[in-house]
Design an enzyme around this catalytic site. Structure first.
Site, mmCIF file in Angstrom:
data_model
loop_
_atom_site.group_PDB
_atom_site.id
_atom_site.type_symbol
_atom_site.label_atom_id
_atom_site.label_comp_id
_atom_site.label_asym_id
_atom_site.label_seq_id
_atom_site.Cartn_x
_atom_site.Cartn_y
_atom_site.Cartn_z
ATOM 1 N N ASP A 1 0.892 -1.107 0.074
ATOM 2 C CA ASP A 1 0.002 0.200 0.138
ATOM 3 C C ASP A 1 0.807 1.410 0.112
ATOM 4 O O ASP A 1 1.891 1.305 0.937
ATOM 5 C CB ASP A 1 -0.817 -0.016 1.303
ATOM 6 C CG ASP A 1 -1.860 1.144 1.234
ATOM 7 O OD1 ASP A 1 -2.002 1.857 0.276
ATOM 8 O OD2 ASP A 1 -2.335 1.428 2.571
ATOM 9 N N ASP B 1 -4.372 3.561 2.761
ATOM 10 C CA ASP B 1 -6.049 2.956 2.713
ATOM 11 C C ASP B 1 -6.036 1.624 3.091
ATOM 12 O O ASP B 1 -7.097 0.882 3.297
ATOM 13 C CB ASP B 1 -6.548 3.397 1.526
ATOM 14 C CG ASP B 1 -6.171 2.617 0.280
ATOM 15 O OD1 ASP B 1 -5.209 1.985 0.371
ATOM 16 O OD2 ASP B 1 -6.895 2.890 -0.599
ATOM 17 N N ASP C 1 -1.591 -0.978 -4.059
ATOM 18 C CA ASP C 1 -2.004 -0.512 -4.956
ATOM 19 C C ASP C 1 -0.665 -0.333 -5.974
ATOM 20 O O ASP C 1 0.272 -0.790 -5.791
ATOM 21 C CB ASP C 1 -2.151 1.017 -4.622
ATOM 22 C CG ASP C 1 -1.368 1.620 -3.672
ATOM 23 O OD1 ASP C 1 -0.169 1.593 -3.854
ATOM 24 O OD2 ASP C 1 -1.826 2.229 -2.544
ATOM 25 N N ASP D 1 -4.143 -9.793 -16.053
ATOM 26 C CA ASP D 1 -5.107 -10.891 -16.175
ATOM 27 C C ASP D 1 -6.227 -10.570 -16.865
ATOM 28 O O ASP D 1 -7.043 -9.928 -16.953
ATOM 29 C CB ASP D 1 -5.641 -11.098 -14.664
ATOM 30 C CG ASP D 1 -5.742 -12.599 -13.959
ATOM 31 O OD1 ASP D 1 -6.570 -13.110 -14.810
ATOM 32 O OD2 ASP D 1 -5.189 -12.843 -12.885
ATOM 33 N N GLU E 1 -5.298 -20.467 -17.764
ATOM 34 C CA GLU E 1 -5.996 -21.288 -16.486
ATOM 35 C C GLU E 1 -6.872 -22.205 -17.012
ATOM 36 O O GLU E 1 -7.887 -21.880 -17.410
ATOM 37 C CB GLU E 1 -6.466 -20.212 -15.426
ATOM 38 C CG GLU E 1 -6.484 -20.806 -14.140
ATOM 39 C CD GLU E 1 -7.591 -20.540 -13.262
ATOM 40 O OE1 GLU E 1 -7.496 -20.394 -11.962
ATOM 41 O OE2 GLU E 1 -8.693 -19.570 -13.982
ATOM 42 N N HIS F 1 -2.832 -17.258 -5.866
ATOM 43 C CA HIS F 1 -3.702 -16.710 -4.914
ATOM 44 C C HIS F 1 -4.874 -17.376 -4.459
ATOM 45 O O HIS F 1 -5.779 -16.973 -3.744
ATOM 46 C CB HIS F 1 -3.973 -15.253 -5.497
ATOM 47 C CG HIS F 1 -4.976 -15.557 -6.881
ATOM 48 N ND1 HIS F 1 -4.306 -15.868 -7.823
ATOM 49 C CD2 HIS F 1 -6.254 -15.449 -7.084
ATOM 50 C CE1 HIS F 1 -5.354 -16.132 -8.900
ATOM 51 N NE2 HIS F 1 -6.212 -15.665 -8.265
ATOM 52 N N ASP F 2 -4.931 -18.645 -5.126
ATOM 53 C CA ASP F 2 -6.065 -19.503 -4.764
ATOM 54 C C ASP F 2 -5.633 -20.861 -3.903
ATOM 55 O O ASP F 2 -6.682 -21.383 -3.567
ATOM 56 C CB ASP F 2 -6.707 -20.046 -6.209
ATOM 57 C CG ASP F 2 -7.371 -18.826 -7.089
ATOM 58 O OD1 ASP F 2 -7.818 -17.914 -6.384
ATOM 59 O OD2 ASP F 2 -7.509 -19.012 -8.240
HETATM 60 C C1 NOJ Z 1 -9.788 -18.156 -11.105
HETATM 61 C C2 NOJ Z 1 -9.025 -17.173 -10.276
HETATM 62 O O1 NOJ Z 1 -7.562 -17.398 -10.065
HETATM 63 C C3 NOJ Z 1 -10.016 -16.884 -9.126
HETATM 64 O O2 NOJ Z 1 -9.317 -16.191 -8.193
HETATM 65 C C4 NOJ Z 1 -11.456 -16.405 -9.370
HETATM 66 O O3 NOJ Z 1 -11.925 -16.481 -8.334
HETATM 67 C C5 NOJ Z 1 -11.999 -17.268 -10.561
HETATM 68 N N1 NOJ Z 1 -11.080 -17.741 -11.566
HETATM 69 C C6 NOJ Z 1 -13.024 -16.457 -11.108
HETATM 70 O O4 NOJ Z 1 -12.714 -15.366 -11.942
#
Ligand code: NOJ
Length: 575
Positions: free
Chosen positions: A27, A31, A35, A104, A262, A337-338
């Site tokens: 950041d 906030d 960013d 992305d 992906e 990130h997932d």
């Molecule tokens: C895959 C992304 O990596 C994930 O973070 C997202 O929730 C879903 N696609 C939907 O866009």
């Protein structure tokens, strides 16, 4: 043998990618939300690490139902992240340092707050009705029983018209209708808009879901996999390769950019259809076979967190290595990130955190393909265990909580344990820059709590400690760049059934490497093929190598070693 002509090798085959989740990276304005100017401030850090490409998770205008994966304006920057001028400056400054930027591309769906959807929803007669997937129900019920990735039906009834719209993710993420050529043209125009600014590539969100069978038939889950109702029908759907080839022809072929799709639910053979040489589609795909191992829809998918067995991980990764060798190109990752943090899932995030994080680095980065490092992975950042569900922000986790509790009777303790192991917020806590308050991430109140271990695990401490995970990543990145065999060589898995040692050989006409990774906290003897007995140790995450120079090494907890075999003409050298 004369050296190969490397001018024909595309740049992305030599690149190491670093993924930034902008909300949680740095950041700059207090906030509590990361960013673009925060990223700008950290470019020199990334350059020192030695990565080449930055993949930014979505930076576009969004109501943030799914943290930016729900876009309401593809051509505007999310105000919390800054302005278009900030982006252009970031791109310029990145390029000035020799860093590339990949964005992305989220075009399976938009936000329900995108003007296209607002217009589409306004009336069945709207010009944009056909931008999305609308169907009448059957006897007051949705058209089928397909299940959303974020729990519940994929169909949402619109009160005004009584029709249903499709959303594979949240109800605030309506699916675009890729059957409509105008939608496809809009997407291609938008891609050109960013590429013309000088963007260097795209990571393509859920790209193998664009094409759905238009009769929307019922579909069964596949037992023993994570595939729920409908997924086997719309993953790699009927027109998917036609759509991606068109996107390539219309847009990608005209720019020197990098693309990674992906693609959950693809095998190496299907992967080769997306990234095979001469297919005119993508450069590479993210498969999920190693991170979905054992997840079974009949057992609540990932939330049951089945135990992992190393031979299964090896089998999957080896199948991709050999399956795409000479046919396509691999992407290499443990983290994103997932996913939970790699060191917590595949290593040991307690007493052997440093050793196992380094070992995972070595095992991954010596394979063939383009490696992806997720922010904080280079520090060995770990999963987080917040004490209550209130701290969790992720829509997938919050929706799953309701279903697991209300439909399956799980109690809070069981659900929390599942979230600690597999929840997406494990990866989304802010990056640890220093031991300052909030880890130097923000001077305000962070949008999500930090992992309390930041005073020990942070970038400032890691850069100052030559034995840190960070320095190991830096050294391994430099090493793989100096060794063409890592880019080009064949891959041979050794001892596939060994329960704790991941051993493989990389080989080209000049060089042979043996890579050993010990996935265990004990010691383990390990036989070395004769060719490597007198090998040179190129990398070692422990100060010693017991048994060096013999046929039997003794691997220490989570030890990772790379040996280079002497050649007939002497020791092979990096070219
Ligand atoms: C895959 C992304 O990596 C994930 O973070 C997202 O929730 C879903 N696609 C939907 O866009």
């Amino acid at each position: 043998m004369p050296p190969a002509d490397t001018s024909l090798i595309p740049w992305w085959k030599d690149a190491v990618v670093y993924q930034i989740y902008p909300r949680s990276f740095q950041d700059s304005d207090g906030d509590g939300v990361g960013d673009l100017r925060g990223i700008l401030r950290r470019l020199d850090y990334l350059k020192r690490l030695g990565v080449d490409v930055l993949w930014l998770s979505p930076i576009f205008a969004s109501p943030n139902d799914d943290n930016g994966y729900d876009i309401s304006n593809y051509r505007a920057i999310m105000p919390e992240f800054g302005t278009m001028a900030d982006f252009e400056e970031l791109l310029r400054e990145a390029h000035a340092r020799g860093l590339k930027i990949m964005l992305d591309l989220v075009v399976n769906h938009t936000s329900d707050e995108h003007p296209w959807f607002i217009e589409s929803r306004s009336s069945p007669q709207s010009d944009k009705r056909d931008y999305y997937v609308w169907r009448k129900g059957v006897d007051g019920q949705p058209p089928n029983h397909w299940q959303s990735f974020f729990s519940g039906s994929v169909w949402e009834k619109d009160a005004a018209s009584g029709e249903y719209y499709l959303h594979l993710f949240s109800r605030k993420q309506p699916d675009l209708n890729w059957e409509n050529p105008t939608v496809r043209r809009e997407v291609y125009d938008m891609m050109r808009f960013w590429l013309d600014k000088g963007v260097d590539g795209w990571r393509m969100d859920t790209i193998n879901m664009l094409s759905k069978p238009q009769d929307f038939p019922e579909g069964r889950p596949i037992p023993g996999t994570r595939l729920t109702e409908g997924q086997p029908l719309f993953l790699n759907g009927p027109r998917i390769h036609e759509f991606i080839q068109e996107m390539h022809r219309e847009v990608l072929a005209h720019y020197d950019v990098m693309t990674v799709g992906e693609t959950p639910g693809v095998s190496p053979a299907e992967g080769a259809l997306y990234c095979g040489a001469g297919r005119g589609e993508l450069n590479m795909v993210f498969h999920f076979e190693h991170v979905f191992l054992g997840d079974d829809t009949a057992e609540r998918g990932k939330w049951s967190n089945p135990p992992l067995a190393l031979p299964d991980i090896k089998r999957v990764l080896a199948r991709w290595q050999t399956g795409l060798h000479g046919r396509g190109w691999n992407s290499l990752y443990w983290d994103n990130h997932d996913q939970p943090r790699a060191v917590s899932r595949f290593g040991n995030d307690r007493e052997f955190r440093v050793e196992s994080a380094k070992m995972l680095c070595t095992v991954l980065l010596f394979m063939q393909g383009t490696p992806y490092i997720y922010q904080g992975q280079e520090l060995g950042m770990t999963n987080v265990s917040f004490e209550s569900l209130d701290h969790y922000k992720d829509i997938e986790t919050r929706n799953a909580y309701k279903v697991l509790r209300e439909e399956h009777g799980w109690d809070d303790a069981r659900i929390l344990a599942a979230v600690y192991a597999r929840g997406r917020d494990n990866a989304r806590t802010p990056m640890h820059w220093s031991s300052a308050p909030h880890a130097g991430f923000t001077e305000g109140t962070p949008w999500i709590a930090l992992n309390p271990n930041y005073p020990d695990i942070n970038a400032e401490a890691a850069e100052a400690d030559p034995h840190s995970v960070w320095h190991h990543y830096r050294a391994v990145i430099a090493l793989r760049k100096a060794l063409p065999v890592v880019r080009d060589g064949t891959f041979t898995l050794l001892d596939a059934e060994h329960p704790t040692v991941f051993a493989y050989v990389r080989e080209d006409a000049h060089t042979r490497l043996l890579v050993l990774g010990h996935f265990h906290g004990g010691s383990q003897t390990c036989r070395v093929p004769a060719a490597f007995v007198d090998g040179e140790v190129l990398s070692n995450n422990h100060p010693v190598l017991e048994g060096a120079g013999t046929e039997e090494l003794r691997l220490l907890p989570y030890q990772a070693v790379v040996l280079r075999a002497p050649t007939r003409t002497g020791v092979s050298r990096p070219e």
